[in-house]
Design a protein around this motif. Structure first.
Motif, short mmCIF file in Angstrom:
data_model
loop_
_atom_site.label_atom_id
_atom_site.label_comp_id
_atom_site.label_asym_id
_atom_site.label_seq_id
_atom_site.Cartn_x
_atom_site.Cartn_y
_atom_site.Cartn_z
N ALA A 264 0.81 -1.22 0.00
CA ALA A 264 0.00 0.00 0.00
C ALA A 264 0.84 1.27 0.00
O ALA A 264 0.40 2.31 -0.50
N GLY A 265 2.04 1.19 0.58
CA GLY A 265 2.85 2.41 0.66
C GLY A 265 4.33 2.08 0.72
O GLY A 265 4.73 1.02 1.19
N TYR A 266 5.12 3.00 0.19
CA TYR A 266 6.58 2.83 0.24
C TYR A 266 7.23 4.21 0.26
O TYR A 266 6.75 5.14 -0.39
N ALA A 267 8.31 4.32 1.01
CA ALA A 267 9.10 5.55 0.97
C ALA A 267 10.53 5.24 1.39
O ALA A 267 10.79 4.26 2.09
N SER A 268 11.44 6.08 0.94
CA SER A 268 12.81 5.97 1.41
C SER A 268 13.37 7.38 1.58
O SER A 268 12.98 8.31 0.87
N THR A 269 14.28 7.52 2.54
CA THR A 269 14.96 8.80 2.75
C THR A 269 16.43 8.52 3.04
O THR A 269 16.81 7.37 3.26
N PHE A 270 17.17 9.59 3.06
CA PHE A 270 18.59 9.48 3.41
C PHE A 270 18.87 10.41 4.58
O PHE A 270 18.37 11.54 4.61
N ASP A 271 19.63 9.91 5.54
CA ASP A 271 19.91 10.71 6.74
C ASP A 271 20.72 11.96 6.39
O ASP A 271 21.53 11.95 5.46
N PRO A 272 20.52 13.04 7.19
CA PRO A 272 21.38 14.21 7.03
C PRO A 272 22.83 13.85 7.38
O PRO A 272 23.06 12.85 8.07
N ARG A 273 23.75 14.63 6.91
CA ARG A 273 25.15 14.33 7.20
C ARG A 273 25.39 14.39 8.71
O ARG A 273 24.76 15.19 9.41
N PRO A 274 26.31 13.56 9.21
CA PRO A 274 26.61 13.57 10.65
C PRO A 274 27.04 14.97 11.09
O PRO A 274 27.78 15.65 10.38
N GLY A 275 26.53 15.39 12.23
CA GLY A 275 26.91 16.70 12.76
C GLY A 275 26.05 17.85 12.27
O GLY A 275 26.26 18.99 12.63
N SER A 276 25.05 17.54 11.42
CA SER A 276 24.21 18.61 10.88
C SER A 276 23.24 19.14 11.93
O SER A 276 22.70 20.24 11.80
N GLY A 277 23.00 18.34 12.98
CA GLY A 277 22.03 18.74 13.99
C GLY A 277 20.60 18.39 13.62
O GLY A 277 19.70 18.49 14.44
N ARG A 278 20.38 17.99 12.38
CA ARG A 278 19.02 17.61 11.97
C ARG A 278 18.75 16.16 12.35
O ARG A 278 19.68 15.36 12.45
N PRO A 279 17.49 15.79 12.58
CA PRO A 279 17.18 14.44 13.05
C PRO A 279 17.37 13.42 11.93
O PRO A 279 17.32 13.76 10.75
N PRO A 280 17.59 12.15 12.31
CA PRO A 280 17.69 11.10 11.29
C PRO A 280 16.37 10.95 10.53
O PRO A 280 15.32 11.43 10.97
N GLY A 281 16.40 10.30 9.38
CA GLY A 281 15.26 10.31 8.47
C GLY A 281 14.21 9.24 8.70
O GLY A 281 13.21 9.19 7.97
#
Lengths: 414, 86
Positions: A264-281
């Protein structure tokens, strides 16, 4: 079937499945091992591991390649490809698809492997160094290769439709199934999809240990403990699963025997670079997959977790799940606790487990894990399987170096 | 001079590339094409490498590609001068 776009397409369904896993060869044996907590984890016996820091593996012990494959394929295949070929044949048989059921260009193959043909390559490199280049098998030219499983399956079963291979460590298996769904929506009636891995030669073993995520525990019952306070890394495993992904209308047309469920659904993401301060994907991946399925978090009956078994990663996954669904709001499980992590094979095996959870209205427990930190805020199914109607399941996978993937499956009647 | 016979070639073919389940290699296969016997160009390259190791006869890839049947390949090997006799 041609000219259809991704939006407004017919449902893409799963009409056949097959699993080759430690402790369970074939779908029903796998499912039995998952439901009873019968573990396939033990000391690796492919070579002498006594002087290696990590010694436990999810090793397949009851697979005789010559029983499952023609002798023509034996000299040219790594053990991982043998698993892929066996699983592919079983999945097609499960779906009632034989040679000639569909035109060859209406069937494609999309698989994933994260490691390629390690053991085969190790053997040939050994010949290269000790005896010289004329002793190296000509089949090394493709036996090592990430796309070899897709190619060998395509050749063996005469599936000449759009085909591909995807590599994204443990997330790759779900990416393959996601791409299979996309391929069906673009007009190919049936796509065989999934993933396998195996790298239990000394070289492959060291390469896995180098991740720093492999447990050095020696008790098979206390080694791979996802979400446990005592989590110390994962147990590497071999194997995987293959699924028959099919256009729902096409499946009806050919009189498919059964439909396990809908992708029914699919998605993929890529994590921000280490140290960016943004949360994992990972959380965003789950949100995107649910949106793709047109479901709200409350519609999901169970989450099959990536279950890294590394405290920092477990904590991050727990935060993603409890953040999206609310604290302890949805049952979470990790059937890979009885197999170890099969890398590209892990996501597809979880998908099969999710479809069988739908079929049998039961959620398998996470074996071996006993003590989950309260702060994780997840309702991890422990001890015994939990009986409950499963209409929709979310399957998560993370691959080393930043890959996140999620698939939503729903029951056939939804 | 190397001397390789059909039974040797049969053994090497099976060791290098297995055998097709639907094909009886024990029959008279001298003039059956490798394609009909289930052996592709890679299988022949692998076979040629084994022959080189066992019989000391090196055959170039493009020469092997010209061998269409077991008789062709046997003739090539048996006519060739072993590398160590040159």
């Amino acid at each position: 079937m041609n000219g259809r776009t991704d939006s407004g397409a017919d449902a893409v369904v799963v009409t056949g499945v097959s699993v080759v896993a430690p402790g369970g060869l074939g779908t029903e044996e796998y499912w039995k091992s998952v439901l009873t907590g019968r573990s396939g984890i033990g000391e690796l016996t492919r070579f002498d591991v006594t002087r290696y820091p990590a010694r436990l593996a999810g090793q397949i012990r009851d697979f005789e390649a010559a029983d499952h494959l023609p002798s023509r394929l034996l000299p040219q295949t790594d053990v991982s490809t043998r698993y892929a070929l066996a699983a592919a044949a079983w999945a097609l048989a499960d779906a009632g698809v034989a040679a000639g059921t569909l035109p060859d260009y209406d069937m494609g193959v999309v698989t994933s492997t994260s490691q390629g043909g390690f053991e085969f390559t190790h053997r040939e490199f050994n010949k290269l160094w000790s005896k010289g280049p004329q002793h190296v098998s000509v089949y090394e030219s493709f036996a090592w290769f990430y796309a070899v499983n897709t190619g060998q399956i395509s050749i063996r079963h005469g599936m000449r439709g759009p085909s591909a291979a995807l590599v994204a460590e443990q997330a790759g298996g779900l990416d393959a199934v996601g791409h299979a769904r996309r391929t069906v929506r673009r007009g190919t009636r049936l796509v065989l999809s999934g993933g396998v891995d195996s790298a239990f030669d000394p070289w492959g073993w060291v390469a896995q240990s180098a991740s720093g995520r492999v447990t050095t525990a020696t008790d098979p019952e206390r080694a791979y403990l996802p979400f446990d306070t005592a989590a110390s890394g994962h147990v590497p495993a071999e194997g995987g699963a293959i699924l028959v992904v099919e256009d729902a209308g096409s499946a009806r047309l050919r009189g498919a025997e059964r439909i396990y469920g809908t992708l029914a659904g699919y998605a993929s993401t890529f994590d921000p670079r280490p140290g960016s301060g943004r949360p994992p994907g990972l959380r965003r991946t789950a949100e995107l997959a649910l949106a793709d399925a047109g479901l709200a978090p409350g519609d999901v009956d169970v989450v099959f977790a990536d279950a890294a078994g590394v405290p920092e990663l477990d904590r991050a996954e727990a935060a993603a799940i409890s953040g999206l669904f609310g604290p302890n709001a949805v049952p979470v499980t990790a059937p890979k606790s009885v197999t170890g992590r099969m890398y590209a094979g892990g996501g597809p095996a979880d998908l099969v487990a999710a479809l069988l959870a739908v079929r049998d209205s039961v959620v398998p427990a996470t074996a071996h894990t006993t003590s989950v930190p309260a702060g994780y805020g997840i309702d991890l199914v422990l001890g015994e399987p939990r009986a409950l109607p499963v209409r929709a399941a979310l399957v998560l996978a993370r691959g080393r170096w930043g890959f996140n993937s999620a698939v939503v499956v729903t029951g056939p009647t939804r | 001079m190397a001397h390789i016979q059909i039974d040797d070639l049969r053994r090497i073919l099976v060791a290098c590339a297995g055998e097709d389940d639907g094909i009886d290699l024990s029959g008279d296969i001298l003039d059956t094409s490798f394609g009909d016997l289930g052996y592709d160009s890679l299988a022949l390259m692998e076979t040629a490498a084994r022959i080189e190791r066992d019989y000391g006869v090196a055959l170039a890839d493009d020469v092997i590609a010209d061998a269409r049947t077991p008789r062709d390949l046997l003739d090539l090997v048996n006519r060739a001068v072993p590398a160590d006799a040159r």
